[in-house]
Enzyme design. Structure first.
Site, PDB file in Angstrom:
ATOM      1  N   ALA A 159      38.543  54.156  48.242  1.00 44.30           N
ATOM      2  CA  ALA A 159      37.848  54.292  49.513  1.00 44.30           C
ATOM      3  C   ALA A 159      36.392  54.594  49.175  1.00 44.30           C
ATOM      4  CB  ALA A 159      38.465  55.420  50.320  1.00 44.30           C
ATOM      5  N   GLY A 193      42.190  54.447  46.886  1.00 47.82           N
ATOM      6  CA  GLY A 193      42.587  53.532  47.966  1.00 47.82           C
ATOM      7  C   GLY A 193      42.927  52.142  47.461  1.00 47.82           C
ATOM      8  N   GLU A 223      46.401  52.422  46.287  1.00 46.39           N
ATOM      9  CA  GLU A 223      47.224  52.559  47.505  1.00 46.39           C
ATOM     10  C   GLU A 223      47.358  51.214  48.231  1.00 46.39           C
ATOM     11  OE1 GLU A 223      44.650  55.813  48.681  1.00 46.39           O
ATOM     12  OE2 GLU A 223      46.402  57.116  48.928  1.00 46.39           O
ATOM     13  N   GLU A 274      41.640  60.959  43.014  1.00 50.53           N
ATOM     14  CA  GLU A 274      41.105  61.778  44.118  1.00 50.53           C
ATOM     15  C   GLU A 274      40.905  63.238  43.728  1.00 50.53           C
ATOM     16  OE1 GLU A 274      43.469  59.512  44.432  1.00 50.53           O
ATOM     17  OE2 GLU A 274      43.134  58.305  46.219  1.00 50.53           O
TER      18      GLU A 274
HETATM   19  N1  COA Z   1      32.988  54.406  46.582  1.00 48.44           N
HETATM   20  C1  COA Z   1      31.695  54.105  46.691  1.00 48.44           C
HETATM   21  N2  COA Z   1      30.991  53.503  45.730  1.00 48.44           N
HETATM   22  C2  COA Z   1      31.632  53.173  44.608  1.00 48.44           C
HETATM   23  C3  COA Z   1      33.001  53.461  44.407  1.00 48.44           C
HETATM   24  C4  COA Z   1      33.678  54.104  45.453  1.00 48.44           C
HETATM   25  N3  COA Z   1      34.979  54.385  45.392  1.00 48.44           N
HETATM   26  N4  COA Z   1      33.362  53.035  43.174  1.00 48.44           N
HETATM   27  C5  COA Z   1      32.256  52.491  42.621  1.00 48.44           C
HETATM   28  N5  COA Z   1      31.216  52.589  43.486  1.00 48.44           N
HETATM   29  C6  COA Z   1      29.844  52.110  43.303  1.00 48.44           C
HETATM   30  C7  COA Z   1      29.058  52.999  42.352  1.00 48.44           C
HETATM   31  O1  COA Z   1      28.548  54.121  43.040  1.00 48.44           O
HETATM   32  C8  COA Z   1      27.979  52.043  41.915  1.00 48.44           C
HETATM   33  O2  COA Z   1      27.044  51.914  42.956  1.00 48.44           O
HETATM   34  P1  COA Z   1      25.447  51.980  42.618  1.00 48.44           P
HETATM   35  O3  COA Z   1      25.231  50.811  41.687  1.00 48.44           O
HETATM   36  O4  COA Z   1      24.814  51.817  43.965  1.00 48.44           O
HETATM   37  O5  COA Z   1      25.222  53.299  41.959  1.00 48.44           O
HETATM   38  C9  COA Z   1      28.709  50.725  41.820  1.00 48.44           C
HETATM   39  O6  COA Z   1      29.863  50.855  42.652  1.00 48.44           O
HETATM   40  C10 COA Z   1      29.168  50.371  40.419  1.00 48.44           C
HETATM   41  O7  COA Z   1      29.960  51.443  39.943  1.00 48.44           O
HETATM   42  P2  COA Z   1      29.680  52.183  38.535  1.00 48.44           P
HETATM   43  O8  COA Z   1      30.263  53.547  38.618  1.00 48.44           O
HETATM   44  O9  COA Z   1      28.245  52.069  38.168  1.00 48.44           O
HETATM   45  O10 COA Z   1      30.549  51.251  37.566  1.00 48.44           O
HETATM   46  P3  COA Z   1      31.217  51.665  36.173  1.00 48.44           P
HETATM   47  O11 COA Z   1      31.701  50.392  35.571  1.00 48.44           O
HETATM   48  O12 COA Z   1      30.292  52.526  35.377  1.00 48.44           O
HETATM   49  O13 COA Z   1      32.478  52.587  36.552  1.00 48.44           O
HETATM   50  C11 COA Z   1      34.450  53.150  37.816  1.00 48.44           C
HETATM   51  C12 COA Z   1      33.564  52.032  37.243  1.00 48.44           C
HETATM   52  C13 COA Z   1      35.512  52.485  38.694  1.00 48.44           C
HETATM   53  C14 COA Z   1      35.130  53.918  36.679  1.00 48.44           C
HETATM   54  C15 COA Z   1      33.592  54.117  38.636  1.00 48.44           C
HETATM   55  O14 COA Z   1      32.817  53.355  39.560  1.00 48.44           O
HETATM   56  C16 COA Z   1      34.368  55.117  39.453  1.00 48.44           C
HETATM   57  O15 COA Z   1      34.863  56.091  38.906  1.00 48.44           O
HETATM   58  N6  COA Z   1      34.477  54.903  40.782  1.00 48.44           N
HETATM   59  C17 COA Z   1      35.132  55.802  41.687  1.00 48.44           C
HETATM   60  C18 COA Z   1      36.643  55.704  41.568  1.00 48.44           C
HETATM   61  C19 COA Z   1      37.297  56.692  42.498  1.00 48.44           C
HETATM   62  O16 COA Z   1      37.186  57.892  42.382  1.00 48.44           O
HETATM   63  N7  COA Z   1      38.049  56.152  43.473  1.00 48.44           N
HETATM   64  C20 COA Z   1      38.789  56.921  44.425  1.00 48.44           C
HETATM   65  C21 COA Z   1      38.002  57.106  45.656  1.00 48.44           C
HETATM   66  S1  COA Z   1      38.948  58.028  46.855  1.00 48.44           S
END
Ligand code: COA
Length: 260
Positions: free
Chosen positions: A66, A111, A114, A134
Site C-alpha cells: 500500500a 498489500g 495480500e 508492515e
Molecule cells: N509506498 C510508497 N512508495 C513506495 C513504496 C510504497 N509501498 N514502495 C516503494 N515506493 C517508492 C519509493 O519511495 C521510491 O520513490 P522515490 O523514488 O520517489 O523516492 C520508489 O518507489 C522506488 O523505491 P526504492 O525504495 O527507491 O527502490 P529500492 O529498489 O531501493 O527498494 C523496496 C525496493 C521494495 C525494498 C523498497 O522500496 C521498500 O522497502 N518499499 C516499501 C515496502 C513496504 O514496506 N511495503 C508495505 C507497505 S504497507
C-alpha cells in the site's frame, strides 16, 4: 473505461490487469485501489472474459505495498476505512466468478503480497520477493494478510514472517505453499498466459462452480462444505456442458464446451 494507474487488455477471453505506477514500484494508493475495484465490477459481468491475470508493470515490482505516503497520514478513523476498503476489493477478487491468477513479476510486499494471496493462483518469477514488512512501519497487515497468509502457510510461518518483516524468495514461497509455481523471469508471462488459455477452454459454468465450492467451502466447517459441494455437483449435472463432457469422453472425441 480508461484508467490512470492500470493497464487493462483483453487477449482472447483473458483479461490482463497490470498495476502501473512503476515509479512507485506499483504501490497501491487509493486511486489505484479504486480503479481495481471498478475493473473487477466490469469483469464480473463481462461474459467474454473467462480468466483474469493480475501483474505489475516494470521490471522490479508486482506491487511493493500500500502507498506509505498515504498510510503516513492515517488516523484511527481513516485507518479503519482504509483497511476495510482494501479488504473489500481483495474479497471481490477472491469471490469473482472467474479464476484470477497473480503473475508475480517482482516485489510482492505488504498489500502486494495480500493482493497476490487474494488471487486463486499465484505464479512467480525467480526474481519475485514476498513479505509482510508492515511491522517495520509500526503497523500490522490490513488488507487480509493476517488471515490469508496464516491460512496459506500455517500459523507458525505466518507469524514468523509478520514478526520479522523479512522477505522470502520465490523458491521458499513455493516451499511454504504461498506460490503455485516459479518460472524464469522472462517466461513468467508466457507460462501464465498458457495456463490461463487452458482454463479458458473449460466450461465457465463449471469453473465458476469449482471456485464457489472451494472458496465458499473454505469458510465453512467440513459438514457444511460437503453439503455445498453436493449442491454444486448436482447443479453442474444440469448443464449442457456436463452432457457434452461425458458424451465426448464416451465417444472418444475432444469436448467442446459452450458455457451452458
Ligand atoms: N509506498 C510508497 N512508495 C513506495 C513504496 C510504497 N509501498 N514502495 C516503494 N515506493 C517508492 C519509493 O519511495 C521510491 O520513490 P522515490 O523514488 O520517489 O523516492 C520508489 O518507489 C522506488 O523505491 P526504492 O525504495 O527507491 O527502490 P529500492 O529498489 O531501493 O527498494 C523496496 C525496493 C521494495 C525494498 C523498497 O522500496 C521498500 O522497502 N518499499 C516499501 C515496502 C513496504 O514496506 N511495503 C508495505 C507497505 S504497507
Amino acid at each position: 473505461m480508461s484508467y490512470k494507474n492500470l493497464i487493462v487488455e483483453e487477449n482472447n477471453k483473458i483479461k490482463i490487469v497490470k498495476i502501473s505506477r512503476p515509479e512507485k514500484l506499483n504501490a497501491l494508493n487509493n486511486q489505484t485501489l479504486s480503479e481495481l475495484n471498478s475493473v473487477l465490477d466490469e469483469i464480473q459481468v463481462n461474459n467474454s472474459v473467462k480468466v483474469v491475470i493480475i501483474t505489475g508493470s516494470g521490471e522490479k515490482a508486482f506491487v511493493a505495498g500500500a502507498d506509505i505516503e498515504e498510510i503516513n497520514k492515517l488516523d484511527v478513523e481513516s485507518a479503519k476505512q482504509f483497511s476495510e476498503f482494501g479488504q473489500s476489493v481483495f474479497n471481490k477478487i477472491e469471490n469473482l466468478n472467474k479464476p484470477v491468477i497473480a503473475a508475480v513479476n517482482g516485489y510482492a510486499l505488504g498489500g502486494g503480497c495480500e493482493l497476490a494471496m487474494a488471487c486463486h493462483i499465484r505464479f512467480a518469477s525467480v526474481k519475485a520477493k514476498f513479505g509482510q514488512p508492515e511491522i517495520k512501519l509500526g503497523i500490522i497487515p490490513g488488507y487480509g494478510g493476517t488471515q490469508r497468509l496464516t491460512r496459506l502457510v500455517g500459523t507458525a510461518k505466518s507469524i514468523e514472517l509478520m514478526l520479522t518483516g523479512d522477505m522470502i524468495n520465490a523458491e521458499d514461497a513455493v516451499k511454504f505453499g504461498l506460490v503455485n509455481q516459479v518460472f524464469l523471469h522472462e517466461e513468467l508471462f508466457r507460462r501464465t498466459l498458457e495456463f490461463a488459455e487452458r482454463v479458458s477452454e473449460m466450461s465457465s459454468v463449471i469453473v465458476k462452480n469449482i471456485l464457489k465450492a472451494s472458496i465458499g467451502g473454505s469458510m465453512l466447517n467440513l459438514k457444511s462444505g460437503l453439503k455445498l459441494e453436493a449442491e454444486l455437483f448436482a447443479e453442474s449435472c444440469s448443464t449442457d456442458d456436463f452432457k457434452e463432457g461425458t458424451d465426448a469422453f464416451l465417444q472418444k472425441r475432444p469436448a467442446h464446451f459452450e458455457d451452458k
